[in-house]
Design a protein around this motif. Sequence first.
Motif, mmCIF file in Angstrom:
data_model
loop_
_atom_site.group_PDB
_atom_site.id
_atom_site.type_symbol
_atom_site.label_atom_id
_atom_site.label_comp_id
_atom_site.label_asym_id
_atom_site.label_seq_id
_atom_site.Cartn_x
_atom_site.Cartn_y
_atom_site.Cartn_z
ATOM 1 N N SER A 99 0.825 -1.195 0.000
ATOM 2 C CA SER A 99 0.000 0.000 0.000
ATOM 3 C C SER A 99 0.864 1.252 0.000
ATOM 4 C CB SER A 99 -0.963 -0.003 1.184
ATOM 5 O OG SER A 99 -0.233 -0.028 2.377
ATOM 6 N N ILE A 100 2.019 1.179 0.632
ATOM 7 C CA ILE A 100 2.888 2.365 0.628
ATOM 8 C C ILE A 100 3.409 2.617 -0.782
ATOM 9 C CG2 ILE A 100 5.080 3.291 1.537
ATOM 10 C CD1 ILE A 100 4.197 1.905 4.208
ATOM 11 N N LEU A 101 3.805 1.520 -1.449
ATOM 12 C CA LEU A 101 4.237 1.640 -2.850
ATOM 13 C C LEU A 101 3.127 2.274 -3.693
ATOM 14 C CD1 LEU A 101 6.296 0.233 -5.164
ATOM 15 C CD2 LEU A 101 4.278 -1.177 -5.460
ATOM 16 N N THR A 102 1.885 1.832 -3.431
ATOM 17 C CA THR A 102 0.792 2.320 -4.286
ATOM 18 C C THR A 102 0.256 3.677 -3.833
ATOM 19 O OG1 THR A 102 -0.716 0.951 -3.018
ATOM 20 C CG2 THR A 102 0.048 0.067 -5.118
ATOM 21 N N ILE A 103 0.786 4.215 -2.763
ATOM 22 C CA ILE A 103 0.450 5.618 -2.469
ATOM 23 C C ILE A 103 1.505 6.512 -3.113
ATOM 24 C CG2 ILE A 103 0.268 7.366 -0.644
ATOM 25 C CD1 ILE A 103 -0.870 5.018 1.106
ATOM 26 N N LEU A 104 2.755 6.068 -3.055
ATOM 27 C CA LEU A 104 3.837 6.897 -3.599
ATOM 28 C C LEU A 104 3.871 6.910 -5.132
ATOM 29 C CD1 LEU A 104 6.798 6.145 -1.167
ATOM 30 C CD2 LEU A 104 5.318 8.158 -1.283
ATOM 31 N N ALA A 105 3.675 5.725 -5.740
ATOM 32 C CA ALA A 105 3.835 5.635 -7.196
ATOM 33 C C ALA A 105 2.907 6.596 -7.966
ATOM 34 C CB ALA A 105 3.641 4.194 -7.658
ATOM 35 N N PRO A 106 1.587 6.631 -7.641
ATOM 36 C CA PRO A 106 0.751 7.557 -8.414
ATOM 37 C C PRO A 106 1.137 9.011 -8.204
ATOM 38 C CG PRO A 106 -0.546 6.441 -6.721
ATOM 39 C CD PRO A 106 0.797 5.810 -6.725
ATOM 40 N N LEU A 107 1.690 9.314 -7.020
ATOM 41 C CA LEU A 107 2.086 10.702 -6.786
ATOM 42 C C LEU A 107 3.308 11.059 -7.629
ATOM 43 C CD1 LEU A 107 1.441 10.971 -2.941
ATOM 44 C CD2 LEU A 107 -0.062 11.532 -4.844
ATOM 45 N N ILE A 108 4.210 10.087 -7.780
ATOM 46 C CA ILE A 108 5.368 10.342 -8.661
ATOM 47 C C ILE A 108 4.883 10.513 -10.101
ATOM 48 C CG2 ILE A 108 7.505 9.354 -9.595
ATOM 49 C CD1 ILE A 108 7.895 7.886 -6.978
ATOM 50 N N CYS A 110 10.744 18.370 -11.930
ATOM 51 C CA CYS A 110 10.756 17.622 -13.206
ATOM 52 C C CYS A 110 10.784 18.593 -14.379
ATOM 53 C CB CYS A 110 9.501 16.754 -13.333
ATOM 54 S SG CYS A 110 9.534 15.314 -12.297
ATOM 55 N N SER A 111 9.978 19.641 -14.266
ATOM 56 C CA SER A 111 9.914 20.613 -15.350
ATOM 57 C C SER A 111 11.272 21.299 -15.520
ATOM 58 C CB SER A 111 8.814 21.636 -15.030
ATOM 59 O OG SER A 111 8.756 22.597 -16.021
ATOM 60 N N LEU A 112 11.879 21.660 -14.388
ATOM 61 C CA LEU A 112 13.179 22.340 -14.461
ATOM 62 C C LEU A 112 14.278 21.424 -14.989
ATOM 63 C CD1 LEU A 112 13.035 24.357 -11.118
ATOM 64 C CD2 LEU A 112 12.886 25.265 -13.439
ATOM 65 N N ILE A 125 20.141 11.233 -12.517
ATOM 66 C CA ILE A 125 20.045 10.042 -11.679
ATOM 67 C C ILE A 125 20.258 8.852 -12.606
ATOM 68 C CG2 ILE A 125 18.597 8.764 -10.039
ATOM 69 C CD1 ILE A 125 16.909 11.346 -9.804
ATOM 70 N N PHE A 126 21.277 8.085 -12.374
ATOM 71 C CA PHE A 126 21.676 6.992 -13.289
ATOM 72 C C PHE A 126 21.667 7.470 -14.740
ATOM 73 C CE2 PHE A 126 19.308 4.627 -9.854
ATOM 74 C CZ PHE A 126 20.460 4.189 -9.192
ATOM 75 N N GLY A 127 22.176 8.628 -14.967
ATOM 76 C CA GLY A 127 22.267 9.141 -16.341
ATOM 77 C C GLY A 127 21.001 9.780 -16.876
ATOM 78 N N ASN A 128 19.911 9.730 -16.095
ATOM 79 C CA ASN A 128 18.647 10.313 -16.581
ATOM 80 C C ASN A 128 18.353 11.639 -15.894
ATOM 81 O OD1 ASN A 128 17.545 8.130 -18.252
ATOM 82 N ND2 ASN A 128 17.572 6.993 -16.330
ATOM 83 N N SER A 129 17.625 12.503 -16.604
ATOM 84 C CA SER A 129 17.148 13.716 -15.939
ATOM 85 C C SER A 129 16.051 13.295 -14.958
ATOM 86 C CB SER A 129 16.585 14.688 -16.973
ATOM 87 O OG SER A 129 15.378 14.171 -17.484
ATOM 88 N N LEU A 130 15.663 14.205 -14.057
ATOM 89 C CA LEU A 130 14.660 13.842 -13.058
ATOM 90 C C LEU A 130 13.339 13.430 -13.723
ATOM 91 C CD1 LEU A 130 14.035 13.638 -10.039
ATOM 92 C CD2 LEU A 130 13.191 15.988 -10.133
ATOM 93 N N PHE A 131 12.946 14.152 -14.773
ATOM 94 C CA PHE A 131 11.714 13.820 -15.497
ATOM 95 C C PHE A 131 11.803 12.406 -16.063
ATOM 96 C CE2 PHE A 131 9.162 13.411 -19.273
ATOM 97 C CZ PHE A 131 7.997 14.122 -19.023
ATOM 98 N N GLU A 132 12.911 12.121 -16.751
ATOM 99 C CA GLU A 132 13.064 10.783 -17.358
ATOM 100 C C GLU A 132 13.088 9.712 -16.277
ATOM 101 O OE1 GLU A 132 15.803 12.164 -21.157
ATOM 102 O OE2 GLU A 132 16.751 11.511 -19.312
ATOM 103 N N PHE A 133 13.743 10.023 -15.180
ATOM 104 C CA PHE A 133 13.848 9.048 -14.098
ATOM 105 C C PHE A 133 12.460 8.736 -13.520
ATOM 106 C CE2 PHE A 133 14.435 7.935 -9.594
ATOM 107 C CZ PHE A 133 15.191 6.778 -9.756
ATOM 108 N N CYS A 134 11.659 9.791 -13.289
ATOM 109 C CA CYS A 134 10.311 9.568 -12.718
ATOM 110 C C CYS A 134 9.468 8.727 -13.680
ATOM 111 C CB CYS A 134 9.607 10.898 -12.443
ATOM 112 S SG CYS A 134 10.279 11.749 -11.033
#
Length: 455
Positions: A91-100, A363-365, A375-384
């Motif tokens: 349930s914690i995963l499924t609260i955080l994931a939609p917010l990301i 993400c926009s910035l 993050i691992f070579g990705n921008s924050l937007f790509e990572f999310c």
Amino acid sequence: MAEARREHFGGRLAIIMAMAGSAIGLGNIWRFPYLAGEHGGAAFIFVYIIASIFLSMPIFLAEAIIGRRSHANTYGAMEKLAPGTKWKWLSILTILAPLIIVSYYSVVGGWSIEYLVKSLAFSFNSTPKEEITSMFAGFISQPWMPIVCHTAFLGTCAVILTAGVKSGIEKFSNWSVPILFVLILIILVYSLTLPGAMEGVEYMIKPDFSKIDSEVILAAMGQSFYSLSLGVGTILVYSSYVSKNENLLVSGFGTAIFDLMFALMAGFAVMTAVFSAGVKPGAGPGLIFESLPFVFATMAESAPVVSGVISILFFVTILVSALTSGVSLMEVGVAYLVEEKKMRRGVATFTVFAGTWTLGCLCSLSFGPMNEFRIFGNSLFEFCDWISSNFLMAIGAMLFSLFVGWKMKKSDVYDEFTNGGTLRFNVRCFKAVYFLVRYIAPLVIGIIFLSGLLL
Ligand code: PFF
């Protein structure tokens, strides 16, 4: 009791409209065409349809069974159905994931507001064609305007959510989903009449099976989960607003059919237009914001008014479809805060808004001033986007099916799926659905997931 005060959707059609509203979104118009374009067109669509029938449908039903059985948010559902166990991590995963997801989703929703404004000003007709594609890169790398648009998008979702399940979510999807179908139909009919459109049709219907490899399978499966909003709790929460006498199989099937029809219509509309203007189909995420405006500019050379009107309709379609999905993503967090933290709905919505707005701004910035941050070579937007659609959704989907297949009592699952044995068709399908949920879905996701990680 809090349970007695919980709102319910108003009936079968309202349920399907709300779920289809969640399912139909940027995934159908933005992701599906560019993924199909990158992964060989018809070959990708073939795998996508197979994955939707044999994996996504059972997982949809698993989530729906948990939601309606518990009549609770994702956390409350685990507390009710598996109290005091490690399942609360799901349930914690499924609260955080939609917010990301909603944080970066809202950034793209914001882009569609900007592009709608550009269409209303007939900008694609007046900008030289060579500048059209660079216009997009120029816009998203600015610090302020994309954030203003992101705020407008997320704020609109929040306003709809504050009105509640029936007067907000249900009302909005009840009128917007049918309108979306009318709009995409008009756009599709128009695109099919463009010169050279048939090349695009061929690309979408002639499968080259040699193109199917593990990368295509992973992408098609991920897209099928993404498109049906699976694995992150939205279907669970929406199903928790479904009353006991509704048929979950019909809701799931109706949603999946609407979603698939919309994806195909959007895919054909985008690809035929793209081919007719001689643009490459595999342009990636920029397909609808770079290639399509170029297509509109090309059409404007011979028919400026029609091209302007079609571009307006197109960006309205993207925006409205994204709003109904954004609302469903935020509702997971709102339902949790209202039911578990006893917040008022308005306060809960504002809290979710504040958190996702902040992450969304970052993400926009990441397209401009924060582009160096990787993050691992990705921008924050790509990572999310990557972590949610390739990782969290798959894990969530696997855990939901394991929960229904192995943790819940088979008799409870049967009871929920067949409404206590009263739905004859569901009784007949139960064995097959249960088998898919218990064995096939977790196994296939596990294998493909591991092979994806090892590749
Ligand atoms: N299904 C949505 C789309 O295709 O755009 C995206 C989405 C909505 C994903 C809700 C996940 C979710 F929970």
